[in-house]
Design a protein around this motif. Structure first.
Motif, mmCIF file in Angstrom:
data_model
loop_
_atom_site.group_PDB
_atom_site.id
_atom_site.type_symbol
_atom_site.label_atom_id
_atom_site.label_comp_id
_atom_site.label_asym_id
_atom_site.label_seq_id
_atom_site.Cartn_x
_atom_site.Cartn_y
_atom_site.Cartn_z
ATOM 1 N N TYR A 204 5.700 -5.257 -7.406
ATOM 2 C CA TYR A 204 6.417 -4.909 -6.181
ATOM 3 C C TYR A 204 6.204 -5.929 -5.072
ATOM 4 O O TYR A 204 7.091 -6.165 -4.251
ATOM 5 N N GLU A 208 9.268 -7.684 -3.308
ATOM 6 C CA GLU A 208 9.373 -7.530 -1.855
ATOM 7 C C GLU A 208 9.563 -8.880 -1.170
ATOM 8 O O GLU A 208 10.435 -9.033 -0.301
ATOM 9 N N SER A 395 2.817 2.081 -4.428
ATOM 10 C CA SER A 395 3.065 0.722 -4.897
ATOM 11 C C SER A 395 2.208 0.379 -6.101
ATOM 12 O O SER A 395 2.685 -0.206 -7.067
ATOM 13 N N MET A 399 5.260 2.207 -8.238
ATOM 14 C CA MET A 399 6.394 1.319 -8.052
ATOM 15 C C MET A 399 6.457 0.196 -9.084
ATOM 16 O O MET A 399 7.503 -0.066 -9.680
ATOM 17 N N THR A 400 5.328 -0.499 -9.297
ATOM 18 C CA THR A 400 5.349 -1.627 -10.229
ATOM 19 C C THR A 400 5.667 -1.167 -11.642
ATOM 20 O O THR A 400 6.408 -1.836 -12.376
#
Length: 433
Positions: A204, A208, A395, A399-400
């Motif tokens: 992430y 980002e 995260s 998320m990853t």
């Protein structure tokens, strides 16, 4: 890539070791109080505690008849104690800054700097202080600021491929072309999955940074909403770009590669470039054999995008709006992390101080690693997880993994990211205190 190793000095800097009873501040004349949080004993904590203790001794020796008092409270109670105990100096992570400022807990530092004849631009790039400012008012001094990731490269691999080492202000297009040439020079065939020109995955922090370069974000300005951002065009394009490097061009590891493929130990063995946290490369740098063959450079940006370095760490030290001795508190902050002093040099070595004045005195621009870290601060923008604590868990733990799942599957990325954004918003709402 499941998780990128990063520097965690922001949280460590908050902490001073101790187990005291509930403190009640009773000030003596010419005394300032510094509110710190407790932590368990560990090597990093010991270093910070030793530095803080020395800063107290040094400051009191320089300002005789003046005293510094440390007040330690449990970390989970810190925000509440700022209001209850009314200390002079507070040290916190960036996630608390907006709340503190909106509640009027922090003093504007610009009058203190002006009265001292200081130009704050001599100390910190505006790209960094703007995150602690509201209009023309500054409500904190940055500490423990560090880029989330940088690019490490093997000088040996570049030499073998007869390529120039990466230079500052390069592009993701340069990165991809260089990775292709590195793999061509070291792999039997371009289809060989064991050799990669570069290691980059759908972590992430990388997604980002790429989205920021394209003018996008993973979240709304207040960091409370993902839908409309996480599934926006900049993120979709960044995901697709990373996927193409692996699936189409085959110059990065298979997206299903194990975690071991993303370790810095692979640099110079199975890959020529790798994206990781600065501290991970610092550890490799100390290896007498591998260290001299490793270099680092800042993150690229897209040719048609802006340059940005998403920060993985950012803290601040400020003066409480209720301080009874703001001038003395300002002198302490200056000595601790801003001016060139014995204790600020120690702070810089611990990556707690990011003062340009201290860096210049230490000739940090001549250090091939430290100079990259400091230069990236010119393009600083806090990562989403620094703005909202709930994003940290999402995260790293969620998320990853979801980014990787989307990249691995035969999904329409925009549709998949829309579902992820909707789920993320629900998780963020559930995680609100």
């Amino acid at each position: 890539m499941k998780r990128i190793v990063g520097w965690c000095m922001t949280s460590i800097l908050l902490l001073a070791i101790g187990c005291e009873a509930e403190p009640e501040i009773k000030r003596q004349p010419q005394e300032i109080t510094v509110l710190l949080a407790e932590t368990t004993n560990n090597p990093a904590g010991q270093q910070i505690t030793a530095w803080l203790d020395q800063s107290k001794t040094w400051f009191e020796s320089q300002y005789q008849s003046k005293a510094v008092r440390f007040v330690r409270v449990p970390l989970q109670d810190y925000d509440r104690k700022v209001t209850e105990l009314k200390p002079d100096v507070v040290v916190q992570s960036y996630a608390s800054w907006t709340d503190y400022r909106s509640k009027g807990l922090l003093m504007d530092l610009t009058p203190l700097a002006k009265n001292a004849g200081m130009n704050l631009n001599d100390y910190y790039p505006e790209s960094l202080t703007r995150w602690l400012a509201s209009g023309s008012k500054l409500y904190g001094i940055p500490v423990a600021a560090a880029p989330y990731v940088v690019v490490g490269y093997s000088k040996t691999w570049f030499d073998r491929a007869n390529l120039a080492y990466p230079k500052d202000n390069w592009t993701w297009e340069d990165f991809a072309e260089t990775a292709k040439k590195l793999k061509a020079a070291h792999a039997p065939t371009m289809d060989d999955p064991a050799i990669s020109g570069a290691v980059i995955g759908p972590h992430y922090s990388i997604i980002e940074a790429m989205a920021m370069s394209k003018g996008g974000s993973l979240y709304s300005t207040d960091a409370k909403t993902a839908n409309g951002f996480l599934n926006g065009k900049p993120v979709v394009e960044s995901m697709q770009w990373i996927k193409d490097l692996s699936v189409v061009q085959k110059i990065t590891p298979p997206l299903s590669a194990p975690q071991a493929a993303y370790q810095v130990s692979t640099l110079g063995k199975s890959t020529g470039m790798l994206i990781q946290g600065v501290s991970a490369f610092e550890a490799l740098r100390n290896d007498p054999q591998a260290g001299p063959q490793i270099g680092i450079v800042g993150l690229p940006h897209f040719k048609d995008g802006r340059r940005v370095s998403n920060l993985g760490n950012l803290g601040f030290i400020g003066i409480s709006s209720t301080s009874r001795s703001p001038e003395l508190a300002w002198e302490y902050i200056r000595s601790l992390t801003m001016d060139d002093t014995e204790v600020s040099r120690q702070a810089f070595a611990l990556q707690a101080s990011v003062s340009l004045v201290v860096a210049k005195a230490l000739r940090a621009d001549q250090d091939p690693f430290v100079s990259v870290w400091m230069n990236e601060l010119k393009y600083a923008e806090p990562s989403v997880y620094l703005k909202v604590p709930q994003w940290n868990t999402l995260s790293n733990d969620y998320m990853t993994n979801e980014f990787t799942r989307l990249a691995l599957g035969d999904f329409d990325l925009e549709q998949g990211l829309t579902r992820l954004a909707e789920t993320t918003d629900r998780k963020l709402a559930e995680a609100q205190p």
